[in-house]
Design a protein around this motif. Structure first.
Motif, short mmCIF file in Angstrom:
data_model
loop_
_atom_site.label_atom_id
_atom_site.label_comp_id
_atom_site.label_asym_id
_atom_site.label_seq_id
_atom_site.Cartn_x
_atom_site.Cartn_y
_atom_site.Cartn_z
N THR A 84 13.09 -0.17 -1.66
CA THR A 84 11.86 0.31 -2.30
C THR A 84 10.65 -0.43 -1.74
OG1 THR A 84 13.15 0.74 -4.29
CG2 THR A 84 10.77 0.63 -4.57
N CYS A 85 10.79 -1.75 -1.56
CA CYS A 85 9.65 -2.55 -1.06
C CYS A 85 9.34 -2.20 0.40
CB CYS A 85 9.95 -4.04 -1.19
SG CYS A 85 10.00 -4.59 -2.90
N GLU A 86 10.35 -2.05 1.23
CA GLU A 86 10.04 -1.75 2.63
C GLU A 86 9.46 -0.35 2.78
OE1 GLU A 86 13.76 -2.69 4.69
OE2 GLU A 86 14.28 -0.58 4.82
N ALA A 87 9.88 0.57 1.89
CA ALA A 87 9.32 1.92 1.93
C ALA A 87 7.85 1.90 1.49
CB ALA A 87 10.14 2.86 1.06
N PHE A 88 7.51 1.12 0.46
CA PHE A 88 6.10 0.99 0.05
C PHE A 88 5.27 0.41 1.21
CE2 PHE A 88 6.70 1.23 -4.71
CZ PHE A 88 5.66 2.11 -4.94
N ALA A 89 5.80 -0.61 1.87
CA ALA A 89 5.04 -1.26 2.96
C ALA A 89 4.85 -0.28 4.12
CB ALA A 89 5.76 -2.53 3.42
#
Ligand code: NAD
Length: 289
Positions: free
Chosen positions: A175-180
């Motif tokens: 989820t975090c890498e997709a947001f970034a």
């Protein structure tokens, strides 16, 4: 019920307090902490004396094994040793075997729900052990938590906990890498949340614990990534998943990658003391290399 409680830290303290508030006779021991609402004793063996159930809430499997070796021989036959700590599956099964050798019941019942859940009595317990052990402790689990799932024989509670948290660590990183990535592609975070939380990329990490501040429900991201669920506790659970995977010869490449990322974050970067969702600002600052 007369209950012994060993390990009265962030989690054990409020759990013991809730048992006492429900009218149980709770005797506690801790190397450092103390709980005013229960009877504190000055050595671990003293909590075992005539207790129907001894509960432990300790930092790791080595400490659990040491405490169990002291306590089990002192417990009354038929009493139950209930470990609620998160420990390795092998330690949980070794302690259960020893308890059985002493004619005792035993259950491993790690929790999810964190310190807030321990205080509010809303933990979820994942329980391993015999039906008889589960029945013996379920009244107490109902006081300390809102849900208990009997997962099968000894060690299966720990197995459920580390498999769940391995999924959680992996989905949070995803989820975090997709947001970034979305940031760098010029996609607004609110639009990203609105799409993903109602699409096939949805998960508890996105929908209930969104790592982007100001987006989705209230979460540690809205409180400067103050835990919540600390990154170092996620690292502990991921390491347990990898120990178990090695011991069971299971291929867990994403679990291994998540362990390595949280290890870098906590031990070599600035993740110590932050919520595990602070992976988002970590990725935000980074480029491809
Ligand atoms: P903690 O460090 O606050 O508490 C552990 C307590 O055990 C301390 O008070 C310590 O003094 C005591 N202790 C250590 N060795 C002892 C011994 N030999 N005899 C008696 N007491 C001893 O940790 P915590 O946050 O309460 O976590 C306890 C367990 O719960 C861990 O296994 C952790 O992984 C698990 N857990 C924690 C959380 C969380 O959010 N904190 C969530 C789920 C599960």
């Amino acid at each position: 019920m007369k209950i012994g409680f060993i390990g009265l830290g962030n989690m054990g303290g409020p759990m013991a307090r809730n048992l006492a508030a429900a009218g149980h006779d709770v005797f506690g021991f801790d190397l450092a902490a103390s709980v005013a609402e229960i009877t504190m004793v000055d050595h671990a063996e003293a909590v075992a004396d005539s207790a129907e159930v001894v509960i432990t809430m300790l930092p790791n499997g080595d400490i659990l094994r040491r405490v169990a070796a002291d306590i089990l021989p002192k417990m009354t036959k038929g009493a139950c040793f209930l470990d609620c700590s998160t420990v390795d599956v092998d330690s949980a099964r070794a302690v259960a075997q020893q308890a059985d050798d002493f004619g005792l019941l035993c259950a491993d019942a790690p929790v999810s729900g964190g310190i807030g859940g321990a205080q509010a009595g809303t933990l979820t317990f994942m329980v391993g052990g015999s039906e008889k052990s589960f029945n013996k402790v379920s009244e107490l689990l109902d006081i300390m938590g809102q849900k208990s799932v009997h997962c099968g024989p000894s060690g299966n509670g720990q197995a459920a906990k580390i498999c769940n948290n391995m999924i959680l660590g992996i989905t949070m990183i995803g989820t975090c890498e997709a947001f970034a990535l979305a940031d760098k592609l010029g996609l607004d975070r609110q639009a990203m949340f609105d799409v993903v939380s109602t699409s096939s990329g949805s998960s508890w990490s996105m929908n209930a614990y969104c790592p982007a501040p100001g987006v989705g429900p209230q979460s540690p991201a809205d409180n400067a990534y103050t835990p919540g669920f600390a990154a170092e506790l996620m690292l502990k659970d991921l390491r347990l998943s990898q120990t178990a995977a090695t011991s069971a010869d299971a291929d867990t490449p994403l679990g291994a990658a998540a362990t390595s990322l949280y290890s870098d974050f906590v031990e070599h970067e600035d993740g110590l003391g932050k919520d595990f969702s602070a992976m988002l600002p970590r990725f935000e600052k980074r480029g491809r290399e």
